[in-house]
Enzyme design. Structure first.
Site, mmCIF file in Angstrom:
data_model
loop_
_atom_site.group_PDB
_atom_site.id
_atom_site.type_symbol
_atom_site.label_atom_id
_atom_site.label_comp_id
_atom_site.label_asym_id
_atom_site.label_seq_id
_atom_site.Cartn_x
_atom_site.Cartn_y
_atom_site.Cartn_z
ATOM 1 C CE LYS A 38 41.318 35.963 39.388
ATOM 2 N NZ LYS A 38 40.021 36.491 38.948
ATOM 3 C CG ASN A 41 37.009 38.495 45.604
ATOM 4 O OD1 ASN A 41 36.789 39.156 46.608
ATOM 5 N ND2 ASN A 41 37.443 39.031 44.485
ATOM 6 N N GLY A 249 33.973 36.162 38.124
ATOM 7 C CA GLY A 249 34.659 34.894 37.908
ATOM 8 C C GLY A 249 35.092 34.244 39.205
ATOM 9 C CG ASP A 250 37.665 36.377 41.701
ATOM 10 O OD1 ASP A 250 38.347 35.798 40.839
ATOM 11 O OD2 ASP A 250 37.865 37.554 42.059
ATOM 12 C CB ALA A 251 31.303 35.175 42.634
#
Length: 304
Positions: A38, A41, A249-251
Site C-alpha cells: 500500500k 502504491n 484507495g492507495d491511489a
C-alpha cells in the site's frame, strides 16, 4: 518529504476469466503481475504527480530485489529492510460478474528486520510526513505501530495512517494528522456504518472525537469523502466499469496528499483523489493513469 512505510509488500496477480464455475477447470483469459504494497502504491502515485517521495519497506528474495530495482528505475528513493523470504503473492480475480480478492499473510518477520525498519525511520525530520500503509506481516505485533508513531512525534514528523488493524482505535489517541479508512474497515473495526451521507457525517464526528484530525474515507470503487472536523466534502460523478478495486484507495490517498499537503484547495485535492482512484479501479494494478484528466472533468465536489 513524504515518506511511506510498507511492512508487508506483495506481488499482485490480477486474473481475468469468464464467470467462475465450482468443481470445473476455469481458464483465465489473461493475467497481469505488478509490484504492490500500500505504501509503495502511494509513493508511485506521488511520483506520478511530481512529488518527492521516499519508500521504506520490507523486501525479500529475488522478487523483492526486482521490486526495489523497478522503483529505483522510476527515480524513487527506496530504503529496504531485507528478509530472506520473498514477498507474498496476492490474487485478484475478475470474472466479468464479480471481483474476488485472495490476500496472503506474508512471510514471518524477525526482530533483526524490525530493528532495520526503526533504523531507517531515523531519517524522518521536522516538517516531513510518514504515511504508514497496509497490514502487519506475521512476526510484527500491533504495538509496533505505536512505537513508530512515537518516534515520528519525537522528530516532529506528521503521521498518516491507512491500516486495517483493529488497533486503529487506540492509535487515534496519538492524534495522527490524517487517517484513510474504507467503509469495510470502519464497520469491522469501529462498528461505524457509512451507507448514506448522514451516517458518514456521524462517523466522521466519532473519528474526530477519538483523535483523528483529518479523515479521508474511501469506498472501494466508489467516490471519497473528506472531513477536517469543521466540514465534510463529497465527490459526485458517474461510475466506472470496475476491473479491480485493489489499489484504488492507495491511489486516491497518494493523489490527495500530492495536493493537500501542499496547502491546495480541499475540493481540488478531493476531486483529483476521486479521479485517480476511479482511473485505477478501471485498471489492473495502478494501470497507466491515462483517463484521470477525462474523469476529473466529470467530478463535482460538494460540501455536505
Amino acid at each position: 518529504m513524504i515518506h511511506t512505510l510498507t511492512l508487508n509488500t506483495a506481488i499482485d496477480m490480477n486474473m481475468f476469466c469468464d464467470p467462475l464455475k465450482p468443481s470445473a477447470v476455469n481458464r483465465t483469459r489473461h493475467t497481469e503481475y505488478c509490484p504492490n504494497g500500500k505504501g509503495v502504491n502511494v509513493s508511485l502515485i506521488l511520483n506520478h504527480y511530481q512529488q518527492p517521495t521516499h519508500i521504506i519497506g520490507i523486501f525479500g528474495g529475488f522478487t523483492g530485489r526486482y521490486i526495489v530495482e523497478e522503483l529505483r528505475q522510476k527515480k524513487i528513493k527506496v530504503t529496504p529492510a531485507w528478509v530472506s523470504e520473498p514477498p507474498r503473492i496476492n490474487i485478484f480475480i475478475n470474472d466479468g460478474a464479480e471481483e474476488y480478492k485472495l490476500v496472503n499473510p506474508g512471510a514471518k518477520i524477525d526482530d533483526e528486520c524490525k530493528q532495520q525498519v526503526i533504523h531507517h525511520l531515523q531519517c524522518v525530520a521536522s516538517g516531513d510526513y510518514l504515511a504508514i500503509s497496509g497490514s502487519l506481516p506475521p512476526g510484527i505485533e500491533s504495538r509496533f505501530y505505536a512505537e513508530i508513531i512515537e518516534l515520528c512525534q519525537q522528530k516532529r514528523c506528521e503521521v498518516i495512517l491507512d491500516i486495517s488493524h483493529p488497533v486503529l482505535r487506540q492509535l487515534l489517541e496519538l492524534r495522527p494528522l490524517l487517517i484513510k479508512p474504507n467503509d469495510d474497515e470502519l464497520a469491522g473495526n469501529l462498528g461505524l456504518d457509512v451507507s448514506n451521507h448522514q451516517q458518514v457525517r456521524e462517523a466522521m464526528r466519532t473519528l474526530h472525537q477519538l483523535g483523528a484530525r483529518n479523515v479521508l474515507l474511501t469506498m472501494g470503487a466508489e467516490l471519497p469523502y473528506f472531513s477536517d472536523g469543521e466540514g465534510v466534502w463529497f465527490c459526485s460523478a458517474r461510475k466506472i466499469a470496475l476491473v479491480s478495486s485493489a489499489c484504488a484507495g492507495d491511489a486516491a490517498l497518494g493523489a490527495f496528499l500530492s495536493k493537500w499537503l501542499n496547502k491546495e484547495d480541499v475540493a481540488h485535492a478531493l476531486a483529483l483523489a476521486s479521479a485517480t482512484g476511479a482511473d485505477v479501479a478501471g485498471s489492473a494494478g495502478l494501470g497507466k493513469l491515462q483517463r484521470t484528466e477525462e474523469l476529473l472533468q466529470q467530478i463535482q465536489v460538494v460540501q455536505l
